[in-house]
Write a protein that holds these residues in place. Structure first.
Motif, PDB file in Angstrom:
ATOM      1  N   ALA A   1      76.505  56.516  64.373  1.00  0.00           N
ATOM      2  CA  ALA A   1      75.947  57.819  64.011  1.00  0.00           C
ATOM      3  C   ALA A   1      74.544  57.696  63.430  1.00  0.00           C
ATOM      4  O   ALA A   1      73.649  58.489  63.755  1.00  0.00           O
ATOM      5  CB  ALA A   1      76.877  58.512  63.012  1.00  0.00           C
ATOM      6  N   ARG A   2      74.340  56.721  62.577  1.00  0.00           N
ATOM      7  CA  ARG A   2      73.029  56.588  61.928  1.00  0.00           C
ATOM      8  C   ARG A   2      71.946  56.231  62.939  1.00  0.00           C
ATOM      9  O   ARG A   2      70.815  56.721  62.847  1.00  0.00           O
ATOM     10  CB  ARG A   2      73.110  55.527  60.822  1.00  0.00           C
ATOM     11  N   HIS A   3      72.283  55.392  63.911  1.00  0.00           N
ATOM     12  CA  HIS A   3      71.313  55.017  64.945  1.00  0.00           C
ATOM     13  C   HIS A   3      70.945  56.235  65.784  1.00  0.00           C
ATOM     14  O   HIS A   3      69.759  56.466  66.090  1.00  0.00           O
ATOM     15  CB  HIS A   3      71.904  53.918  65.816  1.00  0.00           C
ATOM     16  N   ALA A   4      71.939  57.025  66.166  1.00  0.00           N
ATOM     17  CA  ALA A   4      71.671  58.231  66.953  1.00  0.00           C
ATOM     18  C   ALA A   4      70.804  59.207  66.161  1.00  0.00           C
ATOM     19  O   ALA A   4      69.912  59.871  66.715  1.00  0.00           O
ATOM     20  CB  ALA A   4      72.983  58.894  67.357  1.00  0.00           C
ATOM     21  N   TRP A   5      71.040  59.293  64.856  1.00  0.00           N
ATOM     22  CA  TRP A   5      70.242  60.188  64.022  1.00  0.00           C
ATOM     23  C   TRP A   5      68.791  59.719  63.960  1.00  0.00           C
ATOM     24  O   TRP A   5      67.864  60.523  64.029  1.00  0.00           O
ATOM     25  CB  TRP A   5      70.846  60.267  62.622  1.00  0.00           C
ATOM     26  N   GLU A   6      68.598  58.432  63.812  1.00  0.00           N
ATOM     27  CA  GLU A   6      67.228  57.905  63.773  1.00  0.00           C
ATOM     28  C   GLU A   6      66.499  58.143  65.090  1.00  0.00           C
ATOM     29  O   GLU A   6      65.314  58.490  65.105  1.00  0.00           O
ATOM     30  CB  GLU A   6      67.269  56.408  63.446  1.00  0.00           C
ATOM     31  N   LEU A   7      67.209  57.960  66.202  1.00  0.00           N
ATOM     32  CA  LEU A   7      66.590  58.174  67.516  1.00  0.00           C
ATOM     33  C   LEU A   7      66.428  59.657  67.840  1.00  0.00           C
ATOM     34  O   LEU A   7      65.573  60.019  68.664  1.00  0.00           O
ATOM     35  CB  LEU A   7      67.448  57.522  68.608  1.00  0.00           C
ATOM     36  N   ARG A   8      67.288  60.482  67.238  1.00  0.00           N
ATOM     37  CA  ARG A   8      67.396  61.914  67.569  1.00  0.00           C
ATOM     38  C   ARG A   8      67.797  62.110  69.035  1.00  0.00           C
ATOM     39  O   ARG A   8      67.469  63.118  69.645  1.00  0.00           O
ATOM     40  CB  ARG A   8      66.097  62.664  67.278  1.00  0.00           C
ATOM     41  N   LYS A   9      68.536  61.159  69.571  1.00  0.00           N
ATOM     42  CA  LYS A   9      69.069  61.277  70.921  1.00  0.00           C
ATOM     43  C   LYS A   9      70.273  60.359  71.054  1.00  0.00           C
ATOM     44  O   LYS A   9      70.450  59.425  70.273  1.00  0.00           O
ATOM     45  CB  LYS A   9      68.011  60.941  71.975  1.00  0.00           C
ATOM     46  N   GLY A  10      71.096  60.644  72.061  1.00  0.00           N
ATOM     47  CA  GLY A  10      72.278  59.835  72.279  1.00  0.00           C
ATOM     48  C   GLY A  10      73.148  60.460  73.347  1.00  0.00           C
ATOM     49  O   GLY A  10      72.752  61.413  74.019  1.00  0.00           O
ATOM     50  N   VAL A  11      74.353  59.909  73.508  1.00  0.00           N
ATOM     51  CA  VAL A  11      75.310  60.434  74.468  1.00  0.00           C
ATOM     52  C   VAL A  11      76.419  61.148  73.696  1.00  0.00           C
ATOM     53  O   VAL A  11      76.373  61.251  72.474  1.00  0.00           O
ATOM     54  CB  VAL A  11      75.865  59.315  75.358  1.00  0.00           C
ATOM     55  N   CYS A  12      77.416  61.645  74.420  1.00  0.00           N
ATOM     56  CA  CYS A  12      78.437  62.455  73.756  1.00  0.00           C
ATOM     57  C   CYS A  12      79.164  61.674  72.663  1.00  0.00           C
ATOM     58  O   CYS A  12      79.540  62.252  71.636  1.00  0.00           O
ATOM     59  CB  CYS A  12      79.422  63.009  74.784  1.00  0.00           C
ATOM     60  N   GLN A  13      79.341  60.356  72.855  1.00  0.00           N
ATOM     61  CA  GLN A  13      79.995  59.554  71.823  1.00  0.00           C
ATOM     62  C   GLN A  13      79.176  59.560  70.536  1.00  0.00           C
ATOM     63  O   GLN A  13      79.728  59.686  69.434  1.00  0.00           O
ATOM     64  CB  GLN A  13      80.196  58.119  72.309  1.00  0.00           C
ATOM     65  N   ASP A  14      77.857  59.420  70.657  1.00  0.00           N
ATOM     66  CA  ASP A  14      76.997  59.412  69.469  1.00  0.00           C
ATOM     67  C   ASP A  14      77.015  60.763  68.764  1.00  0.00           C
ATOM     68  O   ASP A  14      77.096  60.843  67.531  1.00  0.00           O
ATOM     69  CB  ASP A  14      75.555  59.080  69.876  1.00  0.00           C
ATOM     70  N   ILE A  15      76.908  61.824  69.546  1.00  0.00           N
ATOM     71  CA  ILE A  15      76.906  63.174  68.975  1.00  0.00           C
ATOM     72  C   ILE A  15      78.229  63.441  68.257  1.00  0.00           C
ATOM     73  O   ILE A  15      78.259  64.024  67.167  1.00  0.00           O
ATOM     74  CB  ILE A  15      76.622  64.204  70.080  1.00  0.00           C
ATOM     75  N   SER A  16      79.322  62.989  68.846  1.00  0.00           N
ATOM     76  CA  SER A  16      80.627  63.169  68.209  1.00  0.00           C
ATOM     77  C   SER A  16      80.762  62.307  66.958  1.00  0.00           C
ATOM     78  O   SER A  16      81.302  62.759  65.938  1.00  0.00           O
ATOM     79  CB  SER A  16      81.740  62.850  69.204  1.00  0.00           C
ATOM     80  N   HIS A  17      80.286  61.075  67.008  1.00  0.00           N
ATOM     81  CA  HIS A  17      80.330  60.224  65.814  1.00  0.00           C
ATOM     82  C   HIS A  17      79.536  60.837  64.665  1.00  0.00           C
ATOM     83  O   HIS A  17      79.992  60.842  63.512  1.00  0.00           O
ATOM     84  CB  HIS A  17      79.762  58.837  66.131  1.00  0.00           C
ATOM     85  N   LEU A  18      78.370  61.356  64.965  1.00  0.00           N
ATOM     86  CA  LEU A  18      77.540  61.968  63.924  1.00  0.00           C
ATOM     87  C   LEU A  18      78.225  63.204  63.354  1.00  0.00           C
ATOM     88  O   LEU A  18      78.247  63.411  62.135  1.00  0.00           O
ATOM     89  CB  LEU A  18      76.168  62.315  64.503  1.00  0.00           C
ATOM     90  N   THR A  19      78.795  64.018  64.227  1.00  0.00           N
ATOM     91  CA  THR A  19      79.483  65.224  63.774  1.00  0.00           C
ATOM     92  C   THR A  19      80.681  64.877  62.902  1.00  0.00           C
ATOM     93  O   THR A  19      80.876  65.453  61.823  1.00  0.00           O
ATOM     94  CB  THR A  19      79.939  66.062  64.981  1.00  0.00           C
ATOM     95  N   VAL A  20      81.487  63.918  63.334  1.00  0.00           N
ATOM     96  CA  VAL A  20      82.651  63.499  62.555  1.00  0.00           C
ATOM     97  C   VAL A  20      82.222  62.966  61.197  1.00  0.00           C
ATOM     98  O   VAL A  20      82.822  63.285  60.159  1.00  0.00           O
ATOM     99  CB  VAL A  20      83.460  62.438  63.332  1.00  0.00           C
ATOM    100  N   GLY A  21      81.156  62.158  61.167  1.00  0.00           N
ATOM    101  CA  GLY A  21      80.675  61.611  59.901  1.00  0.00           C
ATOM    102  C   GLY A  21      80.246  62.692  58.923  1.00  0.00           C
ATOM    103  O   GLY A  21      80.555  62.633  57.728  1.00  0.00           O
ATOM    104  N   LEU A  22      79.533  63.698  59.408  1.00  0.00           N
ATOM    105  CA  LEU A  22      79.089  64.797  58.545  1.00  0.00           C
ATOM    106  C   LEU A  22      80.276  65.619  58.049  1.00  0.00           C
ATOM    107  O   LEU A  22      80.316  66.028  56.884  1.00  0.00           O
ATOM    108  CB  LEU A  22      78.105  65.689  59.306  1.00  0.00           C
ATOM    109  N   LEU A  23      81.240  65.864  58.914  1.00  0.00           N
ATOM    110  CA  LEU A  23      82.427  66.615  58.501  1.00  0.00           C
ATOM    111  C   LEU A  23      83.168  65.875  57.394  1.00  0.00           C
ATOM    112  O   LEU A  23      83.573  66.478  56.383  1.00  0.00           O
ATOM    113  CB  LEU A  23      83.349  66.834  59.702  1.00  0.00           C
TER     114      LEU A  23
END
Length: 290
Positions: A175-197
């Motif tokens: 999740a943190r890597h996807a956030w730094e890049l501000r891009k990713g695939v559905c797995q990254d977007i879901s990991h980031l969302t789950v982490g924030l929740l």
């Protein structure tokens, strides 16, 4: 779900995956998580998993309730192919929770709730937050009166901030890597969302499955589909959302498994004795039958 329903879809899914090796492999021990689940919003009408080279398979449900097809290959081989074929009847989202409904923040903070969902409240390797993301989660929580409203806001926030870009990350991304890049695939977007929740105090889980790419799919047409990931959170009951596409989970989604993150539900994994793998091939074909 056994009788025809006007709004239901019937999907045939063929998921082919496997490994190519740099030379002969003497033996391999593998697990495939490609068998869809029977549950409230979907019924598995037919499913099978075939392996090449041929191997005896056996099925069981893992800790998270995902159907696992396990098999060992002891014949010398330079490639491994697993093909899962299933027919699934799915329903549209028909029981959505209103933003002001569901469990309260006090409900989720009760010791019995925290104890019940503890494993889905703490971070996992791919969903851990940094200080910036933890602060964002706190701000979103403070701005919403109910956990469900805050969860929907998180999905909207992530979709607005992180661009879906195939090939931009790999399965080891977090999740943190996807956030730094501000891009990713559905797995990254879901990991980031789950982490924030989870950082807000909501029990959240990662869902692995398939998505038919077209909401206006013609019956009988086969299309290149994809393995897909989305999220669920608990606010008195589980509710699902696809943050990559900004939609509720419905008739185009097929659930295979759930867990804390991708590491709990990889479609295919294993260990083997021999030279390194040169690549993994994945091909998903989805046909709308009805």
């Amino acid at each position: 779900m056994t009788s025809p329903l006007v709004d239901s879809w019937r999907l045939k899914i063929q998921h082919k995956s496997g490994f190519d090796y740099a030379g002969p492999v003497l033996s391999s021990y593998n697990e495939a998580r490609m068998w869809p689940r029977n549950e409230t919003h979907q019924a598995v009408l037919d499913a099978r998993v075939e392996v090449w080279p041929p191997a005896r398979t056996y099925r069981y449900e893992d800790y998270w309730g995902t159907v696992v097809t396990a098999f060992d290959v002891h014949a010398q081989h330079e490639a491994l192919t697993v093909t899962a074929t299933s027919t699934v009847e799915t329903l549209p989202p028909g029981d959505l929770i209103e933003t002001g409904e569901g469990a309260s923040w006090d409900d989720l903070a009760r010791p019995e709730s925290v104890d019940r969902w503890y494993e889905l409240l703490v971070g996992s390797p791919r969903t851990r937050m940094n200080a910036e993301l933890t602060a964002i989660a706190a701000d979103i929580r403070a701005a919403h009166a109910t956990p469900h409203a805050a969860a929907l806001a998180v999905c909207e926030f992530v979709r607005g901030e992180v661009t879906y870009q195939p090939g931009s990350t790999g399965v080891q991304s977090d999740a943190r890597h996807a956030w730094e890049l501000r891009k990713g695939v559905c797995q990254d977007i879901s990991h980031l969302t789950v982490g924030l929740l989870r950082a807000m105090g909501l029990p959240a889980r990662y869902v692995s499955g398939y998505l038919h790419p077209s909401p206006t799919a013609a019956i009988g047409d086969s299309v290149v589909g994809q393995s897909h990931a989305w999220v669920e959170w608990w606010v008195g009951r589980w509710t699902a959302n696809d943050p990559t596409n900004g939609i509720p989970v419905g008739e185009r989604h097929v659930v295979v498994g759930r867990g804390r993150e991708y590491g709990d539900v990889p479609p295919l994994k294993g260990v083997y004795a021999g030279p390194g793998a040169t690549g993994q091939d994945v091909e998903v074909t989805i046909t709308r039958l009805r």
